[in-house]
Design an enzyme around this catalytic site. Sequence first.
Site, PDB file in Angstrom:
ATOM      1  N   LEU A 164      10.266  -5.495 -42.685  1.00 61.42           N
ATOM      2  CA  LEU A 164       9.260  -4.477 -42.411  1.00 61.42           C
ATOM      3  C   LEU A 164       9.672  -3.228 -43.177  1.00 61.42           C
ATOM      4  O   LEU A 164      10.858  -2.944 -43.321  1.00 61.42           O
ATOM      5  CB  LEU A 164       9.185  -4.146 -40.911  1.00 61.42           C
ATOM      6  CG  LEU A 164       8.703  -5.253 -39.968  1.00 61.42           C
ATOM      7  CD1 LEU A 164       8.785  -4.770 -38.520  1.00 61.42           C
ATOM      8  CD2 LEU A 164       7.276  -5.689 -40.295  1.00 61.42           C
ATOM      9  N   ASP A 165       8.687  -2.481 -43.665  1.00 57.36           N
ATOM     10  CA  ASP A 165       9.005  -1.221 -44.327  1.00 57.36           C
ATOM     11  C   ASP A 165       9.778  -0.317 -43.370  1.00 57.36           C
ATOM     12  O   ASP A 165       9.644  -0.420 -42.148  1.00 57.36           O
ATOM     13  CB  ASP A 165       7.725  -0.506 -44.765  1.00 57.36           C
ATOM     14  CG  ASP A 165       6.978  -1.256 -45.855  1.00 57.36           C
ATOM     15  OD1 ASP A 165       7.605  -2.070 -46.542  1.00 57.36           O
ATOM     16  OD2 ASP A 165       5.763  -1.022 -45.995  1.00 57.36           O
ATOM     17  N   LYS A 166      10.537   0.600 -43.938  1.00 54.25           N
ATOM     18  CA  LYS A 166      11.334   1.527 -43.141  1.00 54.25           C
ATOM     19  C   LYS A 166      10.514   2.184 -42.036  1.00 54.25           C
ATOM     20  O   LYS A 166      10.942   2.257 -40.880  1.00 54.25           O
ATOM     21  CB  LYS A 166      11.936   2.596 -44.051  1.00 54.25           C
ATOM     22  CG  LYS A 166      12.662   3.719 -43.312  1.00 54.25           C
ATOM     23  CD  LYS A 166      13.157   4.793 -44.261  1.00 54.25           C
ATOM     24  CE  LYS A 166      13.793   5.944 -43.499  1.00 54.25           C
ATOM     25  NZ  LYS A 166      14.262   7.031 -44.414  1.00 54.25           N
TER      26      LYS A 166
END
Length: 341
Positions: A164-166
Amino acid sequence: MNEKQTILSASTSPTDELDVADDSEVELREFQIPSELHGERVDRALAVLLPEFSRSYAKQLLEEGAVALLRDTPQVVQKASAKVKTLERYLVTLRPTPQSQAFKPEAMALNIVFEDEHLRIIHKPAGLVVHPAPGNWSGTLLNGLLALDDKAVMLPRAGIVHRLDKDTSGLMVVAKTRVCMDALVSLIGDRAVHREYLAVGYRAWNGPRVREVEAGIGRDTRNRLRMAVVDLDRVPGKTAHTTLACLGSNDAACLIHCTLHTGRTHQIRVHMAHIGHPLLGDALYAGPMQMGIQRQALHAFRLSFEHPVTQAALRFEAPLPADMTSLLLDLGLELGVVESM
């Protein structure tokens, strides 16, 4: 020769690994080419024999003269395309890099939703980077997994099979064994791991309530930090498919249920921007407007798949985090529709 097991690193560009920590800290590794690698390029052979480093780093080692073919007189090998032969011996000089030193245990609080002997389901908060990379060599989920389980060091990427993106919150599955990891990778490749998200986009929803967005995604040629919808006949990229269903809308924003059918970088963010509804708070794709949230309004709220070892049907849900709940309330979008899903 150091025989310790280490973690496979992420693929990076050569410049990611240029800075060495201390030239005095040198490790020499000697290898003999096994028969299954006979005839392979030397850079690929090195990538196999140095599993904790990327192939790009193997090429860098060659360019730097750090690889020698051991004969009566050691012969430096610098051409990546040179072919190796069975039983040839090579000596490689390794120095610490930010990347190689990043894979260290760091204790942190992790929200574990489910765990058995094969895998874990983790609820990742916004702000937590999943894997070490330039600019984030520590404090990542991978570092936390290494501290949580000393056997994770034996797994590529500590068992991480997707990301997942940050600044995206929500559910992730992490393997605890190599058998489970390989099976999960196959399930993801076969699109048998179902990932559903809740997103809040700018402006009133436009078009039918359910939209199928099938638009290829590649690197944005004008901004290398961004991805973009591209014409795959003309520009490098990959096919991407997202189902978007509107759950609520008003003049300011829309609440969208997103189902991934492929897993491209920034896929939901790119597809939402492409159809005119970039995510609230998404500085990369929507600009500086935030409307009350400090990160992209995206949450991986549901994860379902068949357990790769036990074959049990698994389904997990993570409630909306506080910042997205407050956002919906401030916008006047119904929370009840989320709670009833």
